[in-house]
Design an enzyme around this catalytic site. Structure first.
Site: not given
Ligand code: NAD
Length: 490
Positions: A178, A231, A286, A381
């Site tokens: 997904k 996140s 991240c 963040e």
């Molecule tokens: P996000 O959490 O908004 O989205 C991640 C995934 O979750 C997506 O597929 C999205 O569609 C889904 N999603 C979003 N909101 C949701 C909800 N309320 N309920 C269920 N699913 C939901 O993250 P993003 O904005 O796409 O990516 C950036 C974030 O990811 C930053 O916080 C970054 O630090 C983190 N990140 C972490 C790593 C790591 O390895 N720790 C790596 C890359 C990115």
């Protein structure tokens, strides 16, 4: 959600075919660098997921019976395909994500390392065997979990899926991805490449969508394990919901990475490295440096960091910000910086190259200096090209600030003293530590993953730990005949 005219409507990938979503609802995919609508992505529902799980279950039962040595051939072939098509893949990635072409090329090169590691599994995932008594042996065999899933973020749409897919599939699972609805195009390329590399239909599926489909994945009893990257807020929700439904879940979350600079650090190397960490992918990593803890007299290094950042422009050295919402969030931190008691020593809001594409969301780098540890820019963040600087008198004070932050993805120190570096490495409360490196990403075969609020669940979804995460073990004890001096397990 509103649907706009797009060049193409994307489909889910189920049973090796592109299939429309039964939900009928879609979301526009907007190129961050131009503002153009480049696709519409379906927002799938639980019926779409049921179909994907069924197709995956059917395909997995044959796939798992192939020897590992044969399964990994897909990833050898895929590596070659990715290398042959790297320019096209970088263009797709840049178009949907907004990062620079050089950054996309770097992301693709890291993804290739993941394919190589999975292809090496017949040499590395070799199991255990021991003669526990005369004529009696115990051995462990590994078995796939069945159908597993991965939920991925927008910021590394080619690499992060490939953290999970090659390992999980090579180990005999069927995988449902997904991807982020903001960046679904690289995922479609991954599906195409897997098919071209000879992966049987149904072993890999894509179900596009948002929160609704994420919740359906967490709840689905046909899915055994789930890798999530995104996140912290969502990572925690997904972890709790997935575990509640009986799944093995590893969820990697957000970050607030601190870099410590002490006076004996090499000024030029430190400044170059800190700036690269803050500004790479326009701060949307991240592992990006977010807070600089400047210990003692480090004014000469801070000055050099500022000079280098002031020379950079959005739309040239810095790629685009992913969405309007993200752009407004970053702008908000910069706008409120001084009202909250810090000094804005570099304002990147207008630092956009003259030849940056029209309609793009670009920002230059900003520095929020003389911040207190409780300033919002020190704690939250921001996920943009901003650096918060906190002045500290001692290394212990810097360590206390770093360790009080709830995240624990990365932390780094810049010093020319081995003893200072060791002191920091021992005490920093984060999962990935850099010494004179601002983006301390462990490369395969070292696993990626932070601590504290940057991580939920046990195990690893990359590196050797991924072998454990994506499989279960069977322990077999064997005795073929009544051996002389056998004294156990009669
Ligand atoms: P996000 O959490 O908004 O989205 C991640 C995934 O979750 C997506 O597929 C999205 O569609 C889904 N999603 C979003 N909101 C949701 C909800 N309320 N309920 C269920 N699913 C939901 O993250 P993003 O904005 O796409 O990516 C950036 C974030 O990811 C930053 O916080 C970054 O630090 C983190 N990140 C972490 C790593 C790591 O390895 N720790 C790596 C890359 C990115």
């Amino acid at each position: 959600m509103e649907t706009m005219t797009a060049e193409r409507l994307l489909s889910n990938v189920i049973g090796g075919e592109e299939r429309g979503s039964a939900s009928g609802s879609t979301m526009p995919v907007i190129a961050p660098a131009t503002g153009e609508v480049i696709a519409d992505v379906p927002l799938s529902n639980s019926g779409d997921l049921d179909e994907a799980v069924q197709a995956a279950q059917t395909a997995q039962s044959d796939w798992t019976h192939m020897p590992l040595k044969d399964r990994v051939q897909v990833f050898y072939r895929m590596k070659t395909l990715v290398e042959e098509e790297k320019d096209h893949l970088a263009e797709v990635l840049t178009r949907e994500n907004g990062k620079t072409l050089a950054e996309s090329a770097g992301e693709i090169a890291r993804a290739v390392e993941c394919l190589e590691f999975a292809a090496s599994l017949p040499q590395t995932a070799v199991g255990d065997i021991l003669e526990v008594s005369r004529g009696v042996e115990c051995k462990t065999t590994r078995h796939p979990l069945g159908v597993v899933a991965g939920i991925t973020p927008f910021n590394f749409p080619f690499m992060v899926p490939l953290w999970m897919i090659p390992m999980a599939i090579a180990l005999g699972n069927a995988f449902i991805l997904k991807p982020s609805p903001l960046t679904p195009l690289s995922a479609m390329e991954i599906a195409r490449l897997l098919k071209q590399a000879g992966l049987p239909d149904g072993v890999f599926s894509i179900v596009h969508g948002d929160k609704t489909i994420v919740e359906a994945i967490c709840d689905h009893t046909g899915i055994s394990a789930l890798g999530f990257v995104g996140s912290t807020h969502v990572a925690k929700l997904v972890f709790e919901r997935g575990v509640q439904a009986g799944k093995r879940v590893r969820a990697l979350g957000g970050a607030k990475n601190h870099l410590v600079v002490v006076p004996d650090a090499d000024p030029e190397m430190t400044a170059t490295n800190v700036v690269a960490s803050v500004t790479g992918c326009a701060g949307q990593r991240c592992m990006a440096a977010s807070v600089l803890l400047a210990v003692g007299d480090t004014e000469h290094i801070i000055g050099r960091i500022r000079e280098k950042m002031a020379a950079m422009k959005g739309g040239r050295e810095l790629g685009a910000i992913i969405s309007e919402q993200a752009y407004d969030r970053i702008m908000g931190y910069i706008e409120r910086a001084e009202a909250n008691g810090a000094t804005l020593t570099l304002d990147g809001r207008e630092a956009v190259a003259e030849d940056a594409p029209e309609g793009g969301r670009f920002l230059g780098p900003s520095i929020i200096d003389h911040a207190t540890p409780d300033h919002e820019a020190s704690c939250e963040e921001i996920f943009g090209p901003t650096l918060t600087i906190i002045r500290c008198e001692t290394l212990d004070e810097a360590l206390a600030i770093e360790n009080a932050n709830p995240y624990g993805n990365a932390a780094a120190i810049y010093t020319s003293s081995g003893a200072t570096a060791e002191y920091f490495v021992d005490r920093a409360d984060a999962g990935m530590i850099g010494v004179n490196i601002g983006v301390p990403v462990p490369r395969e075969p070292f696993a990626f993953g932070g601590w504290n609020d940057s991580s939920f669940g046990d195990g690893d979804i990359t590196g050797p730990g991924a072998i454990d995460f994506w499989t279960k073990t069977k322990k077999i004890t064997t005795k073929w005949s009544d051996q002389h001096r056998s004294n156990w397990m009669s």
